[in-house]
Scaffold this active site. Structure first.
Site, short mmCIF file in Angstrom:
data_model
loop_
_atom_site.label_atom_id
_atom_site.label_comp_id
_atom_site.label_asym_id
_atom_site.label_seq_id
_atom_site.Cartn_x
_atom_site.Cartn_y
_atom_site.Cartn_z
CE LYS A 1 -2.99 0.46 3.54
NZ LYS A 1 -2.98 1.70 4.34
NE ARG B 1 6.16 6.58 0.87
CZ ARG B 1 5.32 6.32 1.88
NH1 ARG B 1 4.24 5.58 1.68
NH2 ARG B 1 5.54 6.82 3.10
NE ARG C 1 -5.37 7.66 11.32
CZ ARG C 1 -4.70 6.87 10.50
NH1 ARG C 1 -5.29 6.38 9.42
NH2 ARG C 1 -3.45 6.57 10.75
CB SER D 1 5.26 9.64 11.80
OG SER D 1 4.42 9.72 10.68
CD GLN E 1 0.75 7.92 7.56
OE1 GLN E 1 0.18 8.73 8.29
NE2 GLN E 1 0.19 6.80 7.17
CG ASP F 1 0.80 -0.24 9.39
OD1 ASP F 1 0.41 0.58 10.24
OD2 ASP F 1 1.24 0.09 8.27
CE LYS G 1 -0.02 3.72 13.06
NZ LYS G 1 0.70 4.48 12.04
NE ARG H 1 -4.91 -0.53 13.13
CZ ARG H 1 -4.26 -0.32 11.98
NH1 ARG H 1 -2.94 -0.24 11.96
NH2 ARG H 1 -4.93 -0.21 10.86
NE ARG I 1 -2.58 -2.30 8.30
CZ ARG I 1 -2.30 -2.67 7.05
NH1 ARG I 1 -2.43 -3.93 6.68
NH2 ARG I 1 -1.91 -1.79 6.15
C1 S3P Z 1 2.73 4.61 6.35
C2 S3P Z 1 3.33 4.91 7.54
C3 S3P Z 1 2.85 4.42 8.84
C4 S3P Z 1 1.87 3.26 8.68
C5 S3P Z 1 0.86 3.51 7.60
C6 S3P Z 1 1.55 3.73 6.27
C7 S3P Z 1 3.27 5.18 5.11
O1 S3P Z 1 2.18 5.48 9.50
O2 S3P Z 1 1.21 3.01 9.89
O3 S3P Z 1 0.00 2.40 7.46
O4 S3P Z 1 2.91 4.71 4.01
O5 S3P Z 1 4.09 6.10 5.21
P1 S3P Z 1 2.98 6.54 10.44
O6 S3P Z 1 3.96 7.19 9.59
O7 S3P Z 1 1.95 7.49 10.95
O8 S3P Z 1 3.57 5.72 11.53
#
Ligand code: S3P
Length: 741
Positions: free
Chosen positions: A327, A332, A428, A473, A475, A621, A648, A652, A694
């Site tokens: 995913k 990306r 979130r 993170s 993200q 995850d 999340k 979770r 999940r």
């Molecule tokens: C992800 C980063 C993770 C992960 C998410 C996908 C990504 O989150 O939990 O399912 O693709 O960069 P965080 O960066 O908030 O930890």
């Protein structure tokens, strides 16, 4: 049973045509008002309504209708609104709720302002997105609004109690109510309703004027009929709509004329490439709309789809499978492919709702993307500065990754944008990206406590910063690196612990250098990306369910092919091996900058462990399913340092603890983790996944060691990351069936 109390005592409908009549009939049928009275300029229509049982009383004058009413609905052609409001005004009791059903909202507000001075607290513009090419009270249909949307455009000063009453009234008629601004309503409707009507009227008129019109109509088959049905709609009503929504309609006509002209030129020049690009883009968009526009006015909301998993206890896992694409990498691939120069081809793309949301959002920003077709996607990059303003908010469904990465990218664009999501995403935290972006010069507005929607102001010059991330993170890191592509100078991010580095690897793959030094990654703004080919590995986060399943189910032997083995993602394998799992890694190789391997997993006697904290970001995850492994292990498993799990798609830690408890498994929840005593019997029972994909899949895995049937509710979101989960799980040995798909 006692009769329900109606919401209103007396509803007055002014204008008893198709919509007014249908609303009156629906309100009467569902007993939402004590009495329904109507006035129509043609008194005989009001009498006919009374005779047909559409209304209780036909009023001889507006005064008679409105006097004593606590709800007045104006349902006249939009251009007649102002004079009708002027007639209503002297008879309106204080506190009476006034609404309308017109297709253009700025014109209604304009009429209200000229008659009443302002849009008072009790006046709420409304528009049911339902209709028919038929007109008149004789066509009134109490079911017209069932499963349709109604848009309300309340003002700043609207009385929330009145808004609630009106919402309940429409819901009582079977509709789903949405609210939005007047301007946005008029833009959206110009594009989705007004323009198609104009084209239908125009096409039929053009063809009817051709010499052989009789023949043309005689031979016209399904396509013509489908396309032009709405040309039989009420001419006066549509005349009014076009004149009232003039500016928005002109904008969309101009846009359409340009695009039509482009097709004409392509046909004249035998330009196959343009024709195929436009047609395949349109076909993909049409097929995709029903899913991805669920946050908007005119389509079904997928999150309301109730999917339930039913599991029989026991089973063994055998087979040789490949789970769907990663995913994170799929998201990306679209983002960087869209920004690159040239055409990027992607194989193994995840056709799950999250990555499809990203794909659709880029289409909405003017990028041509073909596919996905069996994991193959072709992206016609527009270059780093080539994105166009989307026409409305970008709806990102359930995807936190999309929202956080988009925020970095969009903060640097010349246009404004708005990012919205489903119920879970709307809860979130987004402050973690908005705050550092603001430090770079971005202008971003969030809802309360940093929640979505995000309103991003374009046209800001960003400056690179150095950012020490307070949470580990990927993200946040990726968001800032994407913003950094557009920023003056260098943007660098330090992570407190290693997180997935797909963005860094893929940027390099697109020829954009990322400087990496230990915990610090940085980019310098001002470069360009060059299109490339991407082979998306199978998602280790999806493989995790099968790694645990084959470990806990007796007599299992399962092979998983082409699994992504990026070192920042393999925590689940490390943790399972520490617990004693039997996982064999073979055929290790690299595809497009990402390591992959085949994994063979066989049953093992797992033991509880103290999970090393440094593994937490590397398995972030996978904890829901690791909790199931822990429940099946011998001895206690302790998790610490994992408070991130609470923000999340659901909390979770708590949701897993609640689900385990529902199956008779005791755990102790701590603020940043959980303690799971192993060796407990997993009973049968009913588990709520809280819409978290999940969680749903983890409890499906638990069934392998359960002693009774398990029912898992709220599983529709499994489609966000793992399309085909039920079939794959069943084919390998989990006794699962799904209801509601
Ligand atoms: C992800 C980063 C993770 C992960 C998410 C996908 C990504 O989150 O939990 O399912 O693709 O960069 P965080 O960066 O908030 O930890």
């Amino acid at each position: 049973m006692a009769e329900p109390t109606p919401i209103f005592q007396r509803m007055a409908v002014i204008g008893l045509g198709l919509i007014g009549g249908s609303m009156a009939a629906a309100v009467r049928q569902n007993r939402l008002a004590g009495t329904v009275v109507a006035f129509d300029r043609r008194y005989e229509d009001a009498l006919l309504g009374q005779e047909l049982g559409v209304i209780d009383e036909a009023a001889a004058s507006i005064a008679d209708a409105v006097t004593g009413a606590d709800l007045v609905v104006v349902a006249v052609p939009v251009r007649a609104t102002e004079s009708v409001l002027a007639e209503i005004k002297p008879h309106l009791a204080p506190g009476t709720l006034l609404t309308d059903v017109g297709s253009t909202k700025a014109s209604f507000v304009g009429a209200v302002e000229s008659v009443f001075g302002e849009l008072g607290a009790n006046i709420i513009p409304g528009h049911p997105i339902a209709g028919s090419e038929k007109s008149g009270v004789a066509a009134a249909n109490p079911a017209l609004f069932a499963q349709h949307k109604v848009i309300l455009t309340p003002g700043e000063g609207t009385d929330p109690v009145k808004l609630d009453w009106l919402t309940r009234l429409w819901e009582g008629c079977g509709a789903t109510v949405l609210t939005m601004s007047v301007a946005y309503h008029d833009e959206v409707l110009a594009a989705t309703s007004h323009l198609p009507h104009l084209i239908a009227f125009s096409l039929v008129d053009t063809l009817a004027g051709e010499d052989q019109n009789m023949d043309i109509f005689r031979y016209a088959a399904g396509g013509f009929r489908d396309f032009t049905r709405i040309a039989a709609s009420d001419p006066v009503m549509w005349h009014d709509i076009f004149l009232s929504n003039r500016d928005a309609v002109l904008r969309v006509i101009d846009h359409f004329s340009r695009d039509l002209d482009q097709l004409r030129t392509a046909i004249a020049n035998q330009d196959s490439a343009t024709l195929l690009t436009v047609f395949s883009r349109a076909k993909a968009a049409r097929e995709h709309f029903s899913k991805m526009l669920s946050g908007q006015a005119y389509v079904t909301d997928m999150s309301q789809n109730q999917v339930t998993f039913h599991l029989k206890p026991g089973g063994r896992m055998v087979g040789d499978i490949r789970v769907p694409g990663d995913k994170s990498i799929s998201h990306r691939s679209i983002m960087l492919g869209a920004l690159a120069d040239g055409v990027t081809e992607v194989n193994g793309f995840l056709e799950g709702e999250d990555s499809l949301a990203t794909l659709q959002a880029f289409r909405d920003m003017g990028v041509t993307i073909e596919g996905p077709d069996n994991g193959y996607v072709r992206i016609y990059g527009v270059g780093i500065d080539g994105l166009q303003a989307p026409r409305g908010p970008l709806y990102l469904g359930n995807s936190g990754t999309a929202m956080r990465l988009f925020s970095g990218l969009l903060a640097a664009q010349p246009f404004d944008s708005e990012l919205t999501g489903d119920e879970s995403l709307s809860k979130r935290p987004m402050g973690r990206v908005a705050d550092p972006l603001k430090a770079m010069g971005a202008v971003i507005e969030t809802a309360e406590a940093g929640r979505p929607p995000l309103k991003i102001r374009g046209g800001q010059a960003l400056t690179g910063i150095h950012y020490e991330m307070p949470v580990a993170s990927a993200q946040v890191k990726s968001c800032l690196l994407l913003a950094g592509l557009y920023s003056e100078g260098a943007t660098s991010v330090t992570e407190p612990a290693p997180t997935r580095d797909h963005t860094e690897r893929m940027l390099e793959g697109f020829g954009y250098h990322v400087h990496r030094n230990g915990a610090v990654s940085s980019v310098s703004g001002g470069g360009r990306l060059t299109a490339t080919a991407i082979d998306v590995p199978a998602d280790i986060s999806s493989a995790a369910f099968f790694l645990v399943a084959a470990s806990i189910a007796p007599d299992s032997d399962l092979t998983l092919r082409h699994v992504g083995m990026n070192p920042t993602r393999v925590g689940v394998i490390t943790i399972l091996r520490l617990m004693g799992a039997d996982i064999e890694v073979s055929n290790e190789r690299e595809v497009g900058g990402e390591p992959v391997a085949d994994l063979r997993v066989r049953s093992a006697n797992l033991k509880g462990i103290d999970i090393p904290e440094d593994q937490v970001p590397l398995a972030i995850d996978e904890f829901p399913v690791l909790f199931i492994a822990a429940a099946c292990a011998e001895g206690e498993t302790i998790l610490r340092g994992a408070e991130e799990l609470r923000v999340k798609e659901s909390d979770r830690i708590q949701v897993m603890a609640d689900g385990l408890e529902a199956l008779g498994v005791r755990t102790t929840v701590t603020p940043d983790g959980i303690v799971i005593p192993g060796g407990q019997t997993i009973g049968g029972g009913s588990v709520d996944s809280h819409g978290d994909h999940r969680i749903a899949m983890s409890f499906a895995v638990a069934s392998l060691r359960a002693v009774g049937d398990i029912v898992i509710n709220d599983c529709a979101n499994v489609a966000t990351s793992f399309p085909g989960f039920v079939e794959l799980a069943r084919s390998t040995g989990i006794q699962i069936s799904a209801e509601g798909i």
